[in-house]
Scaffold this motif. Sequence first.
Motif, PDB file in Angstrom:
ATOM      1  N   THR A 152     -27.498  20.825  17.767  1.00 41.11           N
ATOM      2  CA  THR A 152     -28.899  20.498  17.523  1.00 41.11           C
ATOM      3  C   THR A 152     -29.800  21.713  17.726  1.00 41.11           C
ATOM      4  O   THR A 152     -30.815  21.856  17.048  1.00 41.11           O
ATOM      5  CB  THR A 152     -29.358  19.354  18.441  1.00 41.11           C
ATOM      6  OG1 THR A 152     -29.081  19.690  19.806  1.00 41.11           O
ATOM      7  CG2 THR A 152     -28.629  18.070  18.084  1.00 41.11           C
ATOM      8  N   GLY A 153     -29.415  22.587  18.645  1.00 37.15           N
ATOM      9  CA  GLY A 153     -30.169  23.837  18.792  1.00 37.15           C
ATOM     10  C   GLY A 153     -30.095  24.684  17.543  1.00 37.15           C
ATOM     11  O   GLY A 153     -31.099  25.269  17.107  1.00 37.15           O
ATOM     12  N   GLN A 154     -28.906  24.760  16.939  1.00 34.68           N
ATOM     13  CA  GLN A 154     -28.749  25.513  15.699  1.00 34.68           C
ATOM     14  C   GLN A 154     -29.524  24.862  14.556  1.00 34.68           C
ATOM     15  O   GLN A 154     -30.106  25.553  13.708  1.00 34.68           O
ATOM     16  CB  GLN A 154     -27.268  25.608  15.342  1.00 34.68           C
ATOM     17  CG  GLN A 154     -26.964  26.518  14.153  1.00 34.68           C
ATOM     18  CD  GLN A 154     -27.377  27.954  14.400  1.00 34.68           C
ATOM     19  OE1 GLN A 154     -27.079  28.524  15.452  1.00 34.68           O
ATOM     20  NE2 GLN A 154     -28.059  28.542  13.433  1.00 34.68           N
ATOM     21  N   LEU A 155     -29.563  23.549  14.518  1.00 33.24           N
ATOM     22  CA  LEU A 155     -30.318  22.858  13.473  1.00 33.24           C
ATOM     23  C   LEU A 155     -31.816  23.114  13.618  1.00 33.24           C
ATOM     24  O   LEU A 155     -32.537  23.225  12.618  1.00 33.24           O
ATOM     25  CB  LEU A 155     -30.033  21.355  13.526  1.00 33.24           C
ATOM     26  CG  LEU A 155     -28.583  20.929  13.285  1.00 33.24           C
ATOM     27  CD1 LEU A 155     -28.474  19.410  13.257  1.00 33.24           C
ATOM     28  CD2 LEU A 155     -28.040  21.530  11.999  1.00 33.24           C
ATOM     29  N   THR A 156     -32.295  23.199  14.850  1.00 34.03           N
ATOM     30  CA  THR A 156     -33.705  23.534  15.075  1.00 34.03           C
ATOM     31  C   THR A 156     -34.015  24.940  14.576  1.00 34.03           C
ATOM     32  O   THR A 156     -35.058  25.178  13.945  1.00 34.03           O
ATOM     33  CB  THR A 156     -34.047  23.420  16.569  1.00 34.03           C
ATOM     34  OG1 THR A 156     -33.795  22.078  17.008  1.00 34.03           O
ATOM     35  CG2 THR A 156     -35.508  23.763  16.820  1.00 34.03           C
TER      36      THR A 156
END
Length: 239
Positions: A152-156
């Motif tokens: 989810t950090g990478q998606l952000t």
Amino acid sequence: MAYELQFGPVLKFWPDIAQGAVNTLVLSAETIALGVTIGLAAAIARTDGPRWLGALVTVYVEAFRNTPLLVQLFLVFFGLPLIGLSFSADMAALLAIALNLGAYSTEIFRAGLLAIPKTQIEAGLALGMSRLQVIRYIVVVPALRIIYPALTGQLTLTLLGTSIASAISAKELTSAASIVESFTFRSFETYLVVAVIYIGLTFTFRFLYYLVGLWLFRRRKPPKPDLLQEDLDPVGSGA
């Protein structure tokens, strides 16, 4: 003389800014869907696929993880037409950012898959669980639970990275801000408004990821193994 903030001229172009925000949302959603699909498929190919396929995935991952996203965007938009593959600015942005996300998410997914002991998979099969049940309950969900914060950090970061698409005039928020700034000459006010919108989008996406995480990792009843009925009957029953 002190600088005087004037948001009035910028807010007159609010419909254009709002449309840019909508375009960013659409581009982000499409990019995330395609990039995550690429990453999961590539991770499976690299961990369980044939050696030659794993080598190709490794080349892809290393190439995209060790070059700037802007260069990748220019290669897709300006380079591919030289070999007969032409894309619109929006499509080029989608492909470049999705491929970049795919490369990073490949390693994230691979870390999750490798974290699942093979003994657990063998134990699930030995208990009579179907292969689909093993993949769903023993591999995918536990692996996703492990990598979810990193993913989810990478998606952000991908959401914020869509701003780079303005370099090829793709329709998104930063591109709309550039147009507004060229009309109003209020650079600080324009990009301050845009920064606030990006913060709002980021927190909205993070809240959605939180809700998805609650749904994915809620407590579930363990699946019943697909055992034959006679295996469940006590010895000598029915005699």
